[in-house]
Scaffold this motif. Structure first.
Motif, PDB file in Angstrom:
ATOM      1  N   ILE A 131      66.131  62.449 -18.385  1.00  7.22           N
ATOM      2  CA  ILE A 131      66.334  61.768 -19.900  1.00  7.22           C
ATOM      3  C   ILE A 131      67.461  61.120 -20.029  1.00  7.22           C
ATOM      4  O   ILE A 131      67.607  60.015 -20.818  1.00  7.22           O
ATOM      5  CB  ILE A 131      66.161  63.037 -21.018  1.00  7.22           C
ATOM      6  CG1 ILE A 131      65.937  62.367 -22.250  1.00  7.22           C
ATOM      7  CG2 ILE A 131      67.435  63.806 -20.797  1.00  7.22           C
ATOM      8  CD1 ILE A 131      65.466  63.510 -23.169  1.00  7.22           C
ATOM      9  N   GLU A 132      68.390  61.097 -19.072  1.00  5.25           N
ATOM     10  CA  GLU A 132      69.795  60.591 -19.414  1.00  5.25           C
ATOM     11  C   GLU A 132      70.701  60.405 -18.168  1.00  5.25           C
ATOM     12  O   GLU A 132      70.740  61.300 -17.479  1.00  5.25           O
ATOM     13  CB  GLU A 132      70.589  61.130 -20.413  1.00  5.25           C
ATOM     14  CG  GLU A 132      72.009  60.420 -20.936  1.00  5.25           C
ATOM     15  CD  GLU A 132      72.522  61.335 -22.044  1.00  5.25           C
ATOM     16  OE1 GLU A 132      73.483  60.749 -22.587  1.00  5.25           O
ATOM     17  OE2 GLU A 132      72.328  62.393 -22.211  1.00  5.25           O
ATOM     18  N   THR A 141      67.290  68.474 -29.987  1.00  3.89           N
ATOM     19  CA  THR A 141      66.590  67.029 -30.062  1.00  3.89           C
ATOM     20  C   THR A 141      65.920  66.851 -31.167  1.00  3.89           C
ATOM     21  O   THR A 141      64.899  67.385 -31.606  1.00  3.89           O
ATOM     22  CB  THR A 141      66.327  66.684 -28.771  1.00  3.89           C
ATOM     23  OG1 THR A 141      67.255  67.134 -27.777  1.00  3.89           O
ATOM     24  CG2 THR A 141      65.760  65.336 -28.609  1.00  3.89           C
ATOM     25  N   THR A 167      64.305  55.414 -21.273  1.00  8.78           N
ATOM     26  CA  THR A 167      63.581  55.175 -22.620  1.00  8.78           C
ATOM     27  C   THR A 167      62.335  55.310 -22.611  1.00  8.78           C
ATOM     28  O   THR A 167      61.709  55.783 -23.635  1.00  8.78           O
ATOM     29  CB  THR A 167      63.860  53.652 -22.630  1.00  8.78           C
ATOM     30  OG1 THR A 167      63.352  52.652 -21.723  1.00  8.78           O
ATOM     31  CG2 THR A 167      65.112  53.168 -23.173  1.00  8.78           C
ATOM     32  N   LEU A 192      62.154  58.997 -23.512  1.00 10.21           N
ATOM     33  CA  LEU A 192      62.304  59.204 -25.094  1.00 10.21           C
ATOM     34  C   LEU A 192      60.828  58.846 -25.867  1.00 10.21           C
ATOM     35  O   LEU A 192      60.686  59.317 -26.844  1.00 10.21           O
ATOM     36  CB  LEU A 192      63.513  58.307 -25.618  1.00 10.21           C
ATOM     37  CG  LEU A 192      64.662  58.653 -24.936  1.00 10.21           C
ATOM     38  CD1 LEU A 192      65.888  57.626 -25.415  1.00 10.21           C
ATOM     39  CD2 LEU A 192      65.090  60.095 -25.184  1.00 10.21           C
ATOM     40  N   SER A 246      70.229  56.313 -21.547  1.00 14.17           N
ATOM     41  CA  SER A 246      68.725  57.105 -21.464  1.00 14.17           C
ATOM     42  C   SER A 246      67.599  56.641 -20.584  1.00 14.17           C
ATOM     43  O   SER A 246      67.632  55.293 -20.573  1.00 14.17           O
ATOM     44  CB  SER A 246      68.457  57.310 -22.929  1.00 14.17           C
ATOM     45  OG  SER A 246      69.547  58.006 -23.762  1.00 14.17           O
ATOM     46  N   ARG A 278      74.565  62.575 -29.311  1.00 13.36           N
ATOM     47  CA  ARG A 278      73.797  61.303 -28.696  1.00 13.36           C
ATOM     48  C   ARG A 278      72.916  60.948 -29.863  1.00 13.36           C
ATOM     49  O   ARG A 278      72.281  61.681 -30.432  1.00 13.36           O
ATOM     50  CB  ARG A 278      72.904  61.568 -27.792  1.00 13.36           C
ATOM     51  CG  ARG A 278      72.053  60.297 -27.265  1.00 13.36           C
ATOM     52  CD  ARG A 278      71.114  60.621 -25.893  1.00 13.36           C
ATOM     53  NE  ARG A 278      69.922  61.615 -26.391  1.00 13.36           N
ATOM     54  CZ  ARG A 278      68.995  61.191 -27.125  1.00 13.36           C
ATOM     55  NH1 ARG A 278      68.624  60.021 -27.248  1.00 13.36           N
ATOM     56  NH2 ARG A 278      68.112  62.024 -27.337  1.00 13.36           N
TER      57      ARG A 278
END
Length: 330
Positions: free
Chosen positions: A73-74, A218, A82, A85, A80, A247
């Motif tokens: 995820i990062e 999150t 994307t 996400l 990140s 974040r």
């Protein structure tokens, strides 16, 4: 007879896998994602399901083909992922249930008999190429990037013995060199030798893991309006309650230009009073809030809890208001 033998093998395999948790991850074997998965599960007690990309891994959970997915995820270098996400922000709800961190460095590897001087085209996942860009410029200034779907996909391709690959060497995780019968041309290839990637465990919604005191929540949040101050109005829901953001980044909604959602990590757990109060504030003022889970974090929180925002402070304030309503306080 051979067909029956194959069917019997499949039946035995299915019986062995029955009841074991199934984890989808970016494959083939040997990726950094598999290394993250092995931090929480063993192939002896779980079924590992390699996927061609991170979206397929997440969708395997949505369709029921897998119980969980582990996805990057990062990156500490590239930021990140994307695709992860955006896939989590839409579609049937899923939640994050944990996170893992894996140190990242690469080996430039090739088939036996290939020397560094013969390398012109290098296969690499885009994130791997970005994390090694300066090294490649210094050591292979004429090298051409051949994009790969994962960090071990080129290694698996070289192991097949096919003559025409379209590349001469590949950036792969160190374990992939021996696993796929390759030879290292350069070890510890990286621009930043402290680079790490954060991975998350994705599952279907259910009871939230208990808070540990070092947790992360999150969210995906849409702004309350497109007017001046809308972002401030959203951020005030956190600031007023002493919730620190580790974040925040905007992602396009995709329906028109200039419309964005925000992917946010906050320090704390939904069971923390300050986080719960912030979520209630977001629910009041924002048109869309997607809760993507509260889960234990693997690093140290960046911010201290501000005086007046501890659980006891919220509970005492709520009790005082109730006393006012009951006529027991003034």
């Amino acid at each position: 007879m051979p067909s029956g033998t194959s069917e019997t093998r499949d039946e035995h395999r299915d019986a062995a896998e029955r009841g074991r948790p199934r984890y989808a991850y970016l494959g083939p074997a040997g990726t950094f994602t598999e290394a993250a998965l092995r931090q929480i599960a063993s192939p002896d007690g779980a079924v590992f399901l390699p996927q061609v990309d991170v979206v397929s891994a997440i969708e395997a959970v949505r369709t029921g083909a897998a119980d969980h997915a582990v996805v990057a995820i990062e990156s500490s270098v590239e930021g990140s992922v994307t695709a992860v996400l955006d896939t989590l922000a839409t579609g049937d709800p899923l939640v994050l249930q944990g996170e893992m961190i894996v140190p990242v460095s690469f080996v430039l590897a090739a088939r036996p008999g290939t020397g560094l001087s013969a390398v012109r085209r290098v296969a690499a996942h885009p994130h791997a190429w970005a994390q090694c860009r300066r090294w490649l410029l210094q050591n292979l200034p004429d090298g051409v990037h051949v994009p790969a779907t994962s960090n071990t996909a080129p290694a698996a391709a070289m192991a097949t013995g096919e003559r025409e690959l379209g590349f001469d060497a590949a950036l792969v995780p160190p374990p992939a060199v021996e696993a796929y019968g390759l030879v290292p041309l350069a070890d510890d290839v990286a621009d930043n030798h402290h680079a790490v990637t954060r991975f998350v465990l994705v599952g279907r919604p259910g009871p939230v893991p208990p808070r540990t005191g070092a947790d992360k929540t999150t969210l995906v949040v849409h702004l309350p309006s497109n007017q001046a101050g809308a972002l401030l109005e959203m951020l005030e829901q956190f600031a007023a309650r002493g919730v620190n953001l580790s974040r925040i980044e905007s992602r396009p909604l995709g329906d028109s230009l200039g419309r964005y959602s925000f992917s946010i990590d906050v320090e704390g757990h939904v069971d923390d009073e300050r986080v719960a109060e912030a979520l209630m504030g977001l629910h009041r003022v924002c048109p869309h809030v997607r809760f993507l889970g509260s889960y234990p974090r693997v690093d140290t929180p960046h911010g201290d809890v501000r005086p007046g925002t501890y659980d006891a402070d919220f509970l005492a304030a709520r009790a005082w208001v109730q006393a006012l309503r009951d006529g027991r306080a003034h």
